[in-house]
Design a protein around this motif. Structure first.
Motif, PDB file in Angstrom:
ATOM      1  N   PRO A 370     -14.857   0.736   6.139  1.00 39.23           N
ATOM      2  CA  PRO A 370     -14.060   1.640   6.965  1.00 39.23           C
ATOM      3  C   PRO A 370     -12.738   1.979   6.270  1.00 39.23           C
ATOM      4  O   PRO A 370     -12.245   1.217   5.433  1.00 39.23           O
ATOM      5  CB  PRO A 370     -13.825   0.843   8.254  1.00 39.23           C
ATOM      6  CG  PRO A 370     -13.957  -0.590   7.837  1.00 39.23           C
ATOM      7  CD  PRO A 370     -14.978  -0.606   6.737  1.00 39.23           C
ATOM      8  N   VAL A 371     -12.194   3.125   6.620  1.00 36.02           N
ATOM      9  CA  VAL A 371     -10.917   3.583   6.085  1.00 36.02           C
ATOM     10  C   VAL A 371      -9.972   3.823   7.242  1.00 36.02           C
ATOM     11  O   VAL A 371     -10.379   4.305   8.311  1.00 36.02           O
ATOM     12  CB  VAL A 371     -11.082   4.897   5.286  1.00 36.02           C
ATOM     13  CG1 VAL A 371      -9.728   5.420   4.804  1.00 36.02           C
ATOM     14  CG2 VAL A 371     -12.025   4.686   4.102  1.00 36.02           C
ATOM     15  N   SER A 372      -8.706   3.477   7.058  1.00 34.86           N
ATOM     16  CA  SER A 372      -7.685   3.840   8.030  1.00 34.86           C
ATOM     17  C   SER A 372      -6.438   4.271   7.264  1.00 34.86           C
ATOM     18  O   SER A 372      -5.983   3.575   6.346  1.00 34.86           O
ATOM     19  CB  SER A 372      -7.362   2.678   8.977  1.00 34.86           C
ATOM     20  OG  SER A 372      -6.640   3.148  10.099  1.00 34.86           O
ATOM     21  N   PHE A 373      -5.905   5.416   7.650  1.00 33.31           N
ATOM     22  CA  PHE A 373      -4.821   6.068   6.908  1.00 33.31           C
ATOM     23  C   PHE A 373      -3.744   6.496   7.899  1.00 33.31           C
ATOM     24  O   PHE A 373      -4.023   6.735   9.075  1.00 33.31           O
ATOM     25  CB  PHE A 373      -5.395   7.293   6.186  1.00 33.31           C
ATOM     26  CG  PHE A 373      -4.582   7.787   5.021  1.00 33.31           C
ATOM     27  CD1 PHE A 373      -4.675   7.187   3.785  1.00 33.31           C
ATOM     28  CD2 PHE A 373      -3.728   8.878   5.172  1.00 33.31           C
ATOM     29  CE1 PHE A 373      -3.945   7.655   2.700  1.00 33.31           C
ATOM     30  CE2 PHE A 373      -2.993   9.357   4.100  1.00 33.31           C
ATOM     31  CZ  PHE A 373      -3.106   8.737   2.859  1.00 33.31           C
ATOM     32  N   TRP A 374      -2.517   6.587   7.427  1.00 34.31           N
ATOM     33  CA  TRP A 374      -1.405   6.975   8.289  1.00 34.31           C
ATOM     34  C   TRP A 374      -0.427   7.851   7.515  1.00 34.31           C
ATOM     35  O   TRP A 374      -0.440   7.900   6.293  1.00 34.31           O
ATOM     36  CB  TRP A 374      -0.686   5.732   8.826  1.00 34.31           C
ATOM     37  CG  TRP A 374      -0.181   4.811   7.745  1.00 34.31           C
ATOM     38  CD1 TRP A 374       1.029   4.870   7.090  1.00 34.31           C
ATOM     39  CD2 TRP A 374      -0.882   3.692   7.169  1.00 34.31           C
ATOM     40  NE1 TRP A 374       1.127   3.856   6.155  1.00 34.31           N
ATOM     41  CE2 TRP A 374      -0.026   3.121   6.180  1.00 34.31           C
ATOM     42  CE3 TRP A 374      -2.143   3.111   7.399  1.00 34.31           C
ATOM     43  CZ2 TRP A 374      -0.396   2.010   5.428  1.00 34.31           C
ATOM     44  CZ3 TRP A 374      -2.502   2.005   6.630  1.00 34.31           C
ATOM     45  CH2 TRP A 374      -1.637   1.468   5.666  1.00 34.31           C
ATOM     46  N   ASN A 375       0.441   8.542   8.256  1.00 37.32           N
ATOM     47  CA  ASN A 375       1.536   9.306   7.682  1.00 37.32           C
ATOM     48  C   ASN A 375       2.853   8.727   8.173  1.00 37.32           C
ATOM     49  O   ASN A 375       2.928   8.213   9.297  1.00 37.32           O
ATOM     50  CB  ASN A 375       1.471  10.779   8.095  1.00 37.32           C
ATOM     51  CG  ASN A 375       0.349  11.542   7.409  1.00 37.32           C
ATOM     52  OD1 ASN A 375      -0.143  11.137   6.349  1.00 37.32           O
ATOM     53  ND2 ASN A 375      -0.072  12.644   8.005  1.00 37.32           N
ATOM     54  N   TYR A 376       3.885   8.819   7.356  1.00 37.41           N
ATOM     55  CA  TYR A 376       5.211   8.380   7.800  1.00 37.41           C
ATOM     56  C   TYR A 376       6.269   9.353   7.292  1.00 37.41           C
ATOM     57  O   TYR A 376       6.071  10.065   6.313  1.00 37.41           O
ATOM     58  CB  TYR A 376       5.509   6.949   7.336  1.00 37.41           C
ATOM     59  CG  TYR A 376       5.393   6.693   5.858  1.00 37.41           C
ATOM     60  CD1 TYR A 376       6.507   6.738   5.020  1.00 37.41           C
ATOM     61  CD2 TYR A 376       4.159   6.365   5.291  1.00 37.41           C
ATOM     62  CE1 TYR A 376       6.395   6.484   3.667  1.00 37.41           C
ATOM     63  CE2 TYR A 376       4.042   6.105   3.938  1.00 37.41           C
ATOM     64  CZ  TYR A 376       5.160   6.166   3.120  1.00 37.41           C
ATOM     65  OH  TYR A 376       5.047   5.919   1.780  1.00 37.41           O
ATOM     66  N   GLY A 377       7.382   9.399   7.995  1.00 38.96           N
ATOM     67  CA  GLY A 377       8.395  10.404   7.731  1.00 38.96           C
ATOM     68  C   GLY A 377       9.310  10.064   6.570  1.00 38.96           C
ATOM     69  O   GLY A 377       9.601   8.900   6.305  1.00 38.96           O
TER      70      GLY A 377
END
Length: 436
Positions: A370-377
């Protein structure tokens, strides 16, 4: 939740074992000042390897699929978690006026002359954050068990580096022997308010495919077009028909993009050239729709060639390909709980899917992890809030803009915490009694 459980939660461990980030702020400035473009990341990879080797117990493997490298921290029985950052910068002139702005020139990735380079996509922040998280996880090693793979990927901008690492034997026990991950995790700095972080379940980033289409004609004098076969007309006619793939062939409830970003033919106004070339980019949130769009491009291109009596069929060459980035719903739901607890009001749930693209999924594909990705400011809070008051925040320079300049703090703290928090969410946390 008991007091002992809280004191050994991923958030507690991140907050209590976070290293002094001042050296990593300096490292970020160094990486930003000395960017390396895709396929030429040797100096950057050397810097990263040196920092990894400064931590005891981390095995470092270099030169994987080009200049890719990994650091492996084995810490007893438990899951294997892969954390990924990218090495490469972009071939563009920086216009930020930062005191640590890039001024050096880099080798053209197509082996042409040197040119300006810039970390306009934030990969320097990703590297600094991942290296700081390696230090954090190393310091907290008595509190967790399992294996962490810190992977630094080359050539992400062309969507090729992850697959190159895999094909070069990343997981091959007879070559680099990196353990197969149970989950692959990563994040990206974006034009959002610094101090915020966000994710979503399901489709996160679109597929992206770039094609080079060449039409072949029969050259001649501009004064006698009837004695030539004009590839410019073929190309121009095709450009217009390609737009009907979205407007007339695609379900309006689905997303597809077809962009012709370049058209080139000839060098003189009175000469009908032999060839005309289009550079085409397509995007979608559906792998099957992406394939359908590709088939339609092929149908239109070949039909135009035949209609204009071309002396030979056109050629279609894939330049780049990014797979769909799909966040595993179960894993991402688990990660959301950790992020909500740790980042509080800074955690933003269910951001829209992005038409940007990522190739991190290629690292997970061999083991169907599985893959889990995020964005941050990365935008200074005062600048962001001021932009909101004045109107659309689209005026703030975004990734791939020559003025893109993430503020170092609190961006680096969020980047570091996110990598370490995500890893600890899926590693085996040891109970306080077993740490003695």
């Amino acid at each position: 939740m008991s007091d002992s459980a809280v004191e050994n939660s991923p958030s507690f461990l991140v907050s209590n074992f976070r290293p002094d980030l001042a050296p990593y702020e300096d490292l970020y400035r160094e990486l930003h000042r000395h960017p390396d473009v895709s396929k030429h990341e040797a100096a950057t990879a050397s810097t990263v390897a040196k920092v990894l080797r400064s931590l005891p117990d981390i095995d470092v493997i270099t030169d994987i699929g080009g200049h890719g490298l990994v650091g492996i921290l084995r810490n007893g029985q438990g899951p294997t978690v892969m954390l990924r950052a990218e090495l490469d910068a972009l071939p563009m002139l920086e216009q930020t006026d930062l005191p640590y702005a890039a001024t050096s020139r880099a080798q053209d990735p197509r082996d042409g002359p040197s040119q300006p380079a810039m970390h306009a996509c934030g990969h320097d922040m990703h590297m600094a954050g991942l290296l700081a998280s390696a230090k954090l996880l190393h310091r907290a090693s008595e509190h967790w068990s399992g294996t962490v793979v810190f992977l630094f990927q080359p050539d992400e901008e062309n969507g090729a580096g992850a697959q190159c690492m895999v094909e070069d034997g990343l997981y091959d026990p007879k070559k680099h022997a990196v353990p197969h991950p149970d989950i692959v995790l990563g994040g990206h700095v974006m034009p959002m308010r610094a101090g915020t972080i966000a994710t979503r379940r399901g489709a996160f980033n679109s597929t992206s495919e770039s094609l080079r289409v060449t039409f072949y004609g029969h050259g001649g004098h501009g004064a006698k077009p009837h004695k030539a076969v004009d590839p410019v007309l073929m190309a121009c006619s095709a450009v217009l028909k390609l737009q009907t793939i979205v407007s007339r062939e695609t379900d309006p409830q689905q997303m597809a993009v077809v962009t012709v970003g370049s058209i080139h033919a000839g060098n003189a106004p009175n000469v009908i050239p032999e060839e005309a070339t289009l550079l085409i980019n397509t995007r979608s949130f559906s792998t099957s729709l992406q394939e359908s769009v590709r088939d339609s491009i092929r149908r239109i291109v070949f039909a135009e060639s035949e209609a204009f009596r071309a002396p030979k069929p056109p050629s279609i060459e894939r330049i780049t390909f990014f797979p769909l980035l799909y966040n595993d719903p179960s894993a991402t739901a688990t990660l959301e709980q950790s992020m909500r607890h740790h980042f509080g009001a800074g955690f933003l749930l269910e951001i829209p899917a992005s038409t940007g693209s990522e190739d991190i999924s290629n690292l997970a594909a061999p083991s169907s992890a599985p893959v889990s990705f995020w964005n941050y400011g990365g935008i200074c809070p005062d600048e962001w809030d001021g932009a909101l008051e004045q109107g659309p925040t689209e005026r703030i320079p975004a990734n791939h803009n020559p003025k893109f300049a993430p503020v170092i703090q609190p961006t680096l703290t969020v980047a570091t915490d996110a990598y370490a928090l995500a890893a600890l969410t899926f590693l085996k946390i040891r109970s306080p009694q077993s740490v003695e």
